[in-house]
Write a protein that holds these residues in place. Structure first.
Motif, PDB file in Angstrom:
ATOM      1  N   ALA A 215     -23.070  -2.040 -45.610  1.00 43.33           N
ATOM      2  CA  ALA A 215     -22.421  -2.675 -44.465  1.00 43.33           C
ATOM      3  C   ALA A 215     -22.876  -4.132 -44.382  1.00 43.33           C
ATOM      4  O   ALA A 215     -23.771  -4.564 -45.106  1.00 43.33           O
ATOM      5  CB  ALA A 215     -22.741  -1.935 -43.172  1.00 43.33           C
ATOM      6  N   GLU A 228     -14.668  -7.723 -45.768  1.00 42.42           N
ATOM      7  CA  GLU A 228     -13.364  -7.065 -45.657  1.00 42.42           C
ATOM      8  C   GLU A 228     -12.726  -6.829 -47.025  1.00 42.42           C
ATOM      9  O   GLU A 228     -12.098  -5.791 -47.250  1.00 42.42           O
ATOM     10  CB  GLU A 228     -12.447  -7.877 -44.756  1.00 42.42           C
ATOM     11  N   ASN A 231     -14.201  -3.922 -48.474  1.00 42.88           N
ATOM     12  CA  ASN A 231     -14.003  -2.754 -47.607  1.00 42.88           C
ATOM     13  C   ASN A 231     -15.333  -2.208 -47.072  1.00 42.88           C
ATOM     14  O   ASN A 231     -15.568  -0.999 -47.077  1.00 42.88           O
ATOM     15  CB  ASN A 231     -13.230  -1.654 -48.336  1.00 42.88           C
ATOM     16  N   PRO A 233     -17.840  -1.760 -43.822  1.00 36.63           N
ATOM     17  CA  PRO A 233     -17.904  -1.862 -42.355  1.00 36.63           C
ATOM     18  C   PRO A 233     -18.790  -3.045 -41.974  1.00 36.63           C
ATOM     19  O   PRO A 233     -19.793  -3.320 -42.649  1.00 36.63           O
ATOM     20  CB  PRO A 233     -18.524  -0.525 -41.926  1.00 36.63           C
ATOM     21  N   ARG A 261      -9.503  -6.133 -40.911  1.00 33.66           N
ATOM     22  CA  ARG A 261      -9.681  -4.692 -41.060  1.00 33.66           C
ATOM     23  C   ARG A 261     -10.203  -4.046 -39.774  1.00 33.66           C
ATOM     24  O   ARG A 261     -10.997  -4.636 -39.042  1.00 33.66           O
ATOM     25  CB  ARG A 261     -10.659  -4.378 -42.197  1.00 33.66           C
ATOM     26  N   SER A 263     -12.289  -1.812 -39.757  1.00 36.40           N
ATOM     27  CA  SER A 263     -13.714  -1.545 -39.982  1.00 36.40           C
ATOM     28  C   SER A 263     -14.597  -2.729 -39.599  1.00 36.40           C
ATOM     29  O   SER A 263     -15.826  -2.627 -39.651  1.00 36.40           O
ATOM     30  CB  SER A 263     -13.949  -1.193 -41.457  1.00 36.40           C
ATOM     31  N   SER A 264     -13.978  -3.843 -39.216  1.00 29.04           N
ATOM     32  CA  SER A 264     -14.724  -5.008 -38.737  1.00 29.04           C
ATOM     33  C   SER A 264     -14.742  -5.009 -37.215  1.00 29.04           C
ATOM     34  O   SER A 264     -13.709  -4.852 -36.576  1.00 29.04           O
ATOM     35  CB  SER A 264     -14.082  -6.309 -39.241  1.00 29.04           C
ATOM     36  N   ALA A 286     -20.720   4.268 -39.043  1.00 32.09           N
ATOM     37  CA  ALA A 286     -19.733   4.016 -40.108  1.00 32.09           C
ATOM     38  C   ALA A 286     -20.366   4.221 -41.482  1.00 32.09           C
ATOM     39  O   ALA A 286     -19.735   4.731 -42.410  1.00 32.09           O
ATOM     40  CB  ALA A 286     -19.173   2.614 -39.973  1.00 32.09           C
TER      41      ALA A 286
END
Length: 293
Positions: A215, A228, A231, A233, A261, A263-264, A286
């Motif tokens: 991450a 991003e 991919n 987090p 994303r 996930s951000s 995450a």
């Protein structure tokens, strides 16, 4: 391992292609974004998409390592502002609502269909990757430095209160190791760093490190498109001062406009402690979810 060139030192070698014919012998289109590392991370995804549509592309960028996954598919020339066919720069759509920064790059490139924002990275330094992965779970934290590497103070309001990043880091490090990445003169020195790679990597090694991490923790900068496009987090601490800037460009640097994303996640540097803790815990969750996949 990759050639050790400090990733903030732009590429100056090679020759300008001219935008007439590629090494393939076909007509090419030259394309650029902005001149920064983050800009080239956006651009590589657009270039990959155009190549897959059959276009012959000359990329104008000072960050050739970013385009390693497209080796043999595009020509990479030093960055230039003029004599470029496609100016795929988000700055022209900064004030237009309803899209984010990566989408604006795509629109400026003449692309209307969805584009997968990813970097098809193959690690260049197996030893570095192995070292980081042996520490898992790992969160990469960005070195606090002058935004955009500007020497004139422009955009300084974009740097958040680094004490808030430290507090997020303190909570995260109870369950993860911390690897610091980036380059520049540190404006704040974090404590609790397990591995400090700041000012010690090439561009390729920087990407290797984030690729190997689980991450990202940082603030608005190249860290956003890097996390991003890989991919990962991510949690970004946003500066409230930036939204109050007297400069319209800086005021428009908002989480809604920048982040692509889901996930951000972003929290402001004046958020309540409970919100900050929740965001840090969500990042750890995450990571755990990804480990189960």
């Amino acid at each position: 391992d990759a050639k050790r060139v400090p990733y903030e030192t732009p590429f100056r070698g090679g020759s300008i292609h001219g935008g007439v014919q590629s090494r393939f012998g076909d007509q090419v289109k030259s394309i650029r974004c902005g001149s920064g590392l983050g800009d080239s991370l956006y651009l590589q995804a657009v270039a990959r998409h155009l190549v897959r549509k059959g276009e012959k592309i000359e990329v104008c960028s000072d960050w050739p390592d970013v385009f390693r996954p497209l080796d043999g598919k595009v020509t990479v020339s030093p960055f230039r502002r003029q004599q470029v066919d496609i100016k795929a720069h988000y700055v022209y759509r900064k004030s237009i609502p309803g899209t984010n920064q990566f989408q604006d790059v795509c629109i400026r490139a003449g692309i209307r269909e969805p584009v997968d924002f990813r970097l098809d990275w193959k690690p260049t330094s197996p030893r570095l990757v192995e070292k980081i992965r042996s520490m898992a779970p790992v969160v990469a934290v960005q070195l606090p430095r002058t935004p955009m590497d500007r020497k004139d103070g422009f955009g300084l309001e974009l740097l958040p209160d680094c004490n808030i990043i430290q507090r997020a880091l303190n909570r995260i490090r109870r369950h993860a190791r911390i690897v610091q990445v980036g380059k520049g003169e540190p404006l704040h020195r974090f404590t609790g760093i397990d591995l400090n790679l700041a000012n010690r990597t090439s561009v390729a090694e920087l990407i290797d490190a984030v690729w190997a991490a689980d991450a990202m923790l940082g603030y608005v900068s190249f860290a956003v498109p890097l996390a991003e496009s890989l991919n990962k987090p991510a949690l970004f601490i946003w500066s409230r001062r930036g939204l109050a800037s007297q400069h319209e460009f800086i005021k428009q640097v908002t989480p809604r406009k920048i982040l692509h994303r889901a996930s951000s996640r972003a929290v402001f540097d004046d958020c309540p402690e409970q919100e900050l803790r929740g965001a840090a815990d969500a990042l750890l969750a995450a990571i755990r979810s990804a480990e189960l996949v």
